[in-house]
Design an enzyme around this catalytic site. Structure first.
Site, PDB file in Angstrom:
ATOM      1  N   GLY A 296       0.792  -1.227   0.000  1.00 41.39           N
ATOM      2  CA  GLY A 296       0.000   0.000   0.000  1.00 41.39           C
ATOM      3  C   GLY A 296       0.817   1.265   0.000  1.00 41.39           C
ATOM      4  O   GLY A 296       0.261   2.363  -0.086  1.00 41.39           O
ATOM      5  N   HIS A 320       0.339  -3.920   6.320  1.00 44.28           N
ATOM      6  CA  HIS A 320      -0.192  -3.873   7.685  1.00 44.28           C
ATOM      7  C   HIS A 320      -1.194  -2.741   7.871  1.00 44.28           C
ATOM      8  O   HIS A 320      -1.920  -2.716   8.861  1.00 44.28           O
ATOM      9  CB  HIS A 320       0.954  -3.724   8.695  1.00 44.28           C
ATOM     10  CG  HIS A 320       1.485  -2.323   8.817  1.00 44.28           C
ATOM     11  ND1 HIS A 320       2.292  -1.748   7.851  1.00 44.28           N
ATOM     12  CD2 HIS A 320       1.317  -1.377   9.782  1.00 44.28           C
ATOM     13  CE1 HIS A 320       2.585  -0.518   8.225  1.00 44.28           C
ATOM     14  NE2 HIS A 320       2.013  -0.258   9.377  1.00 44.28           N
ATOM     15  N   LYS A 377      10.580   4.738   6.275  1.00 45.50           N
ATOM     16  CA  LYS A 377      11.512   5.468   5.404  1.00 45.50           C
ATOM     17  C   LYS A 377      11.658   6.940   5.761  1.00 45.50           C
ATOM     18  O   LYS A 377      12.514   7.622   5.209  1.00 45.50           O
ATOM     19  CB  LYS A 377      11.045   5.360   3.941  1.00 45.50           C
ATOM     20  CG  LYS A 377      10.791   3.945   3.450  1.00 45.50           C
ATOM     21  CD  LYS A 377      10.309   3.949   2.010  1.00 45.50           C
ATOM     22  CE  LYS A 377       9.934   2.551   1.540  1.00 45.50           C
ATOM     23  NZ  LYS A 377       8.696   2.049   2.161  1.00 45.50           N
ATOM     24  N   LYS A 419      20.340   6.332   0.946  1.00 48.56           N
ATOM     25  CA  LYS A 419      20.654   6.759   2.306  1.00 48.56           C
ATOM     26  C   LYS A 419      21.364   5.663   3.099  1.00 48.56           C
ATOM     27  O   LYS A 419      21.826   5.900   4.229  1.00 48.56           O
ATOM     28  CB  LYS A 419      19.379   7.203   3.027  1.00 48.56           C
ATOM     29  CG  LYS A 419      18.799   8.484   2.447  1.00 48.56           C
ATOM     30  CD  LYS A 419      17.511   8.878   3.134  1.00 48.56           C
ATOM     31  CE  LYS A 419      17.011  10.228   2.618  1.00 48.56           C
ATOM     32  NZ  LYS A 419      16.759  10.245   1.170  1.00 48.56           N
ATOM     33  N   LYS A 431      18.636   0.433   6.902  1.00 50.63           N
ATOM     34  CA  LYS A 431      18.512  -0.120   5.551  1.00 50.63           C
ATOM     35  C   LYS A 431      19.824  -0.782   5.120  1.00 50.63           C
ATOM     36  O   LYS A 431      19.811  -1.806   4.431  1.00 50.63           O
ATOM     37  CB  LYS A 431      18.114   0.977   4.556  1.00 50.63           C
ATOM     38  CG  LYS A 431      16.706   1.522   4.764  1.00 50.63           C
ATOM     39  CD  LYS A 431      15.634   0.462   4.580  1.00 50.63           C
ATOM     40  CE  LYS A 431      15.410   0.100   3.135  1.00 50.63           C
ATOM     41  NZ  LYS A 431      14.279  -0.850   2.968  1.00 50.63           N
ATOM     42  N   VAL A 481       9.514  15.868  -1.533  1.00 44.16           N
ATOM     43  CA  VAL A 481       9.355  17.309  -1.369  1.00 44.16           C
ATOM     44  C   VAL A 481       8.357  17.885  -2.368  1.00 44.16           C
ATOM     45  O   VAL A 481       7.823  18.976  -2.142  1.00 44.16           O
ATOM     46  CB  VAL A 481      10.709  18.038  -1.532  1.00 44.16           C
ATOM     47  CG1 VAL A 481      11.671  17.634  -0.448  1.00 44.16           C
ATOM     48  CG2 VAL A 481      11.309  17.782  -2.913  1.00 44.16           C
ATOM     49  N   THR A 498      15.593  22.747   3.874  1.00 41.29           N
ATOM     50  CA  THR A 498      16.355  22.584   5.110  1.00 41.29           C
ATOM     51  C   THR A 498      17.728  23.243   5.048  1.00 41.29           C
ATOM     52  O   THR A 498      18.258  23.685   6.062  1.00 41.29           O
ATOM     53  CB  THR A 498      16.526  21.102   5.454  1.00 41.29           C
ATOM     54  OG1 THR A 498      17.182  20.442   4.352  1.00 41.29           O
ATOM     55  CG2 THR A 498      15.173  20.449   5.697  1.00 41.29           C
ATOM     56  N   GLU A 575      19.682  14.258   8.833  1.00 45.08           N
ATOM     57  CA  GLU A 575      19.756  14.619   7.420  1.00 45.08           C
ATOM     58  C   GLU A 575      21.163  15.079   7.062  1.00 45.08           C
ATOM     59  O   GLU A 575      21.831  15.744   7.844  1.00 45.08           O
ATOM     60  CB  GLU A 575      18.748  15.744   7.116  1.00 45.08           C
ATOM     61  CG  GLU A 575      18.663  16.107   5.647  1.00 45.08           C
ATOM     62  CD  GLU A 575      17.632  17.191   5.391  1.00 45.08           C
ATOM     63  OE1 GLU A 575      17.270  17.394   4.223  1.00 45.08           O
ATOM     64  OE2 GLU A 575      17.194  17.839   6.357  1.00 45.08           O
TER      65      GLU A 575
END
Length: 671
Positions: A296, A320, A377, A419, A431, A481, A498, A575
């Site tokens: 989903g 879930h 994520k 990342k 990850k 974004v 940011t 970040e």
């Protein structure tokens, strides 16, 4: 009330059969009027018909009515009458003319010149066609509505799509159409329905001279490279650039400003999407049972959409989130019906944290291929909830991998991220840990797992090809974004960035899904795949591009009177300024020109398993110090901000948090 509304409003309120009777009555009157005018022009007769001339007055309506019914002229809606309807009217009158002239030749009525058979149909055509045109103009409100239009528009593309759009806009009266733009030099300087066609190099001047507010891209068949060039050219013109709505919307005859779409994420990406290899797409999917976890989510749902196009025998959706599962299942059912796809869809509520449920699903449905997209994520959220990030991203992957191995799944593909490379956040580190788990399992011919009672499982033979796919940020996903910037633009700003230098690799959701499907088909076991994504994109540049393509200007030091501010908010927890795709510097090419394979070091399973036991215990106990210590030990380049903070505390005399490592005999890795 204006006179045109005084008459039009009651007519529009009539039921459809009454409206048709009005139109039939008008046509019958026009047929008689055209006969009278023809007699007047031919024999200068203004009075009542003489002798057999009365038969001509009977013949005209008796021929016209059944022919107009046969050609469907009374099914048209006058307000939306266009060139196609007028052409049909001309055909109907043409047939009428042949029959009318033939009748006059054969019957030879006294006082009726044969040339009347040519003059009357021409007059009749003018009267009928004119009545339709006047009705359309009058009932739709005429040019008076143009004063209330919402914008002054140029349409880029003078082909069929552009012309059809122009016609639809003429009905909607929401824009004043000022001209067409077209790359074809032969069209420049000409006009279409009275609207001038200009060349691309004249656009800037036309925008300033005519006060253009919007430009609509109506080029559905244009290649992506040229489309990107056009979008780049239009960026500095301070006009709102949008793309053509679907042809179905145009055909409905009611196009509104809401139907216009903001530019595709591909237009914002600034590079052509990576084309898929159809052979690779179908290899592990066609006529097979396929399972997708996180079905989903943004990536999982797109995986499902593309998987069903390859006609698997069965698609198992594991999710879930109840609403997410309901939504994607319903959408896929619609796609199967629309494209006549005979794919059995199996929606299953399950958490990747529940190994027993995953094992049950795999043993029951026996998938040939598993795409593991379930993960947390969102960087700041996982940074604030590291235990849940570890349990879901690391041990959820391990649970699914074990269930796949015990069910002898042929292919297992992990959806990973850039990342994971030298991460500064928990999400990226978990990850990478998930990648390490699959690399270790892949390198093992057989694996022993720890059971809940502390004993060891029977040896599980590994017949599954594990692979991982890394890619950058996904434009248009729930965490992207782009939706955030679009919402902020609708709210009048500011756009929040940011850091002025923050840079990311970007790809579209379909690209990401296609990469996952194709890379999995090339796997040989333990592979880490990544996409050659070209140059990374500055988030600040993306924000400026979206502001400019929305027809507004950026408010900054150089332009204090601009429309939208771009505000720097500071880097979020975890970040970093730049993302990478490789840990090492030795990528290897693959069968796909834009997909590479990385060679990343990993820890063998016998050495990794005890560490995983300790890590899971730390996650359950919310022992952040131990989790951070393990991630620092195993994840190459992991450099969290919290480590620097902890180092500062120790330098200032703060006592570090203590923990007691547990052994594999004390705690099972998997539930």
């Amino acid at each position: 009330m204006p006179f045109h509304k005084f008459i039009a409003t009651p007519l529009l309120a009539l039921p459809r059969p009454a409206k048709r009777l009005v139109v039939v009555a008008i046509d019958l009157v026009l047929s008689l009027l055209s006969v009278w005018v023809a007699f007047y022009l031919r024999v200068d007769q203004t009075g009542l018909p003489q002798a057999q001339q009365k038969y001509v007055y009977l013949l005209a309506p008796l021929l016209a009515f059944p022919l107009f019914v046969r050609f469907g002229l009374y099914r048209a809606i006058f307000r939306y009458t266009g060139m196609a309807a007028l052409f049909t009217t001309a055909k109907a009158v043409g047939v009428y003319a042949v029959l009318f002239f033939t009748a006059l030749l054969v019957l030879k009525w006294d006082g009726v010149p044969r040339s009347l058979g040519l003059i009357q149909p021409l007059i009749f055509l003018l009267l009928v066609g004119g009545s339709r045109a006047i009705a359309r103009y009058w009932l739709a409100g005429g040019s008076r509505k143009a004063r209330h239009a919402q914008g002054r528009l140029l349409i880029y593309g003078a082909g069929d799509a552009g012309v059809q759009t122009a016609y639809a806009l003429g009905l909607a009266h929401q824009f004043v159409l000022l001209g067409f733009i077209d790359d074809d030099k032969a069209k420049a300087g000409r006009s279409i329905n009275g609207v001038d066609v200009i060349a691309p190099d004249e656009v800037a001047d036309a925008v300033e001279r005519m006060g253009v507010t919007d430009i609509l891209l109506a080029m559905p068949s244009l290649d992506r490279a040229r489309r990107n060039e056009i979008v780049a050219m239009l960026r500095g013109l301070h006009v709102h650039v949008r793309s053509l709505p679907g042809m179905g919307d145009l055909a409905s005859g009611r196009v509104t400003v809401q139907d216009f779409q903001e530019l595709d994420v591909e237009d914002l990406l600034g590079r052509p999407p990576v084309p898929p290899d159809s052979t690779l797409l179908a290899k592990n999917l066609a006529h097979k049972v396929v399972l997708v976890t996180g079905a989903g989510g943004s990536i999982g749902s797109e995986l499902c959409r593309q998987i069903i196009q390859e006609k698997p025998r069965q698609l198992v959706l594991v999710e879930h989130n109840e609403f997410g599962l309901y939504s994607i299942h319903r959408e896929l059912e619609g796609l199967c019906t629309e494209h006549a796809l005979r794919v059995e869809l199996v929606p299953l509520l399950a958490s990747v944290g529940n190994f027993g449920r995953l094992k049950e699903i795999c043993h029951l449905y026996r998938p040939a291929t598993v795409y593991h997209a379930a993960a947390y994520k969102h960087v700041p959220l996982v940074e604030s909830n590291p235990s849940e990030g570890v349990l879901n991203n690391v041990f959820g992957t391990l649970n699914m991998a074990r269930a796949a191995m015990e069910s002898e799944v042929a292919h297992f593909v992990l959806v990973s991220t850039d990342k994971a490379v030298r991460p500064t956040n928990v999400m990226g580190a978990t990850k990478r840990m998930a990648e390490l788990v699959l690399q270790a399992l892949s390198a093992s011919g057989s694996v022993v797992f720890h059971l809940p009672d502390g004993s060891l499982s029977p040896e599980v033979r590994n017949r599954t090809l594990f692979s991982m796919v890394r890619f950058g940020n996904v434009l248009g996903s729930s965490g992207s974004v782009v939706p955030l910037f679009r919402k902020q633009l609708r709210d009048g700003g500011p756009l929040t960035v940011t850091h002025a230098e923050v840079t990311r690799y970007f790809m579209t959701i379909p690209e990401a899904a296609q990469l996952v499907l194709q890379a999995g088909a090339m796997a040989r076991g333990g592979d880490v795949f990544l996409l050659d994504m070209g140059q990374p994109v500055k988030i600040m540049d993306l924000a400026r591009r979206m502001v400019e393509l929305s027809g507004m200007t950026v408010c900054d030091e150089d332009h204090p009177g601009g429309d939208i501010e771009i505000r720097i908010t500071g880097l979020r927890p975890g970040e970093k300024l730049y993302e990478e795709l490789l840990i090492s510097d030795n990528p290897e090419g693959t069968a796909h020109a834009r997909i590479m394979k990385a060679h990343e070091d990993f820890l063998p399973w016998p050495q990794l398993a005890p560490v995983l036991v300790e890590m899971r215990h730390a996650a359950i106990q919310s022992d952040q110090e131990t989790m951070r210590s393990i991630l620092l030990q195993l994840v190459h380049g992991y450099s969290p901000e919290s480590l620097r903070a902890s180092t500062t505390e120790k330098a200032n005399g703060a006592a570090p948090q203590r923990h007691t490592p547990c052994t594999s005999a004390q705690l099972n890795i998997l539930e």
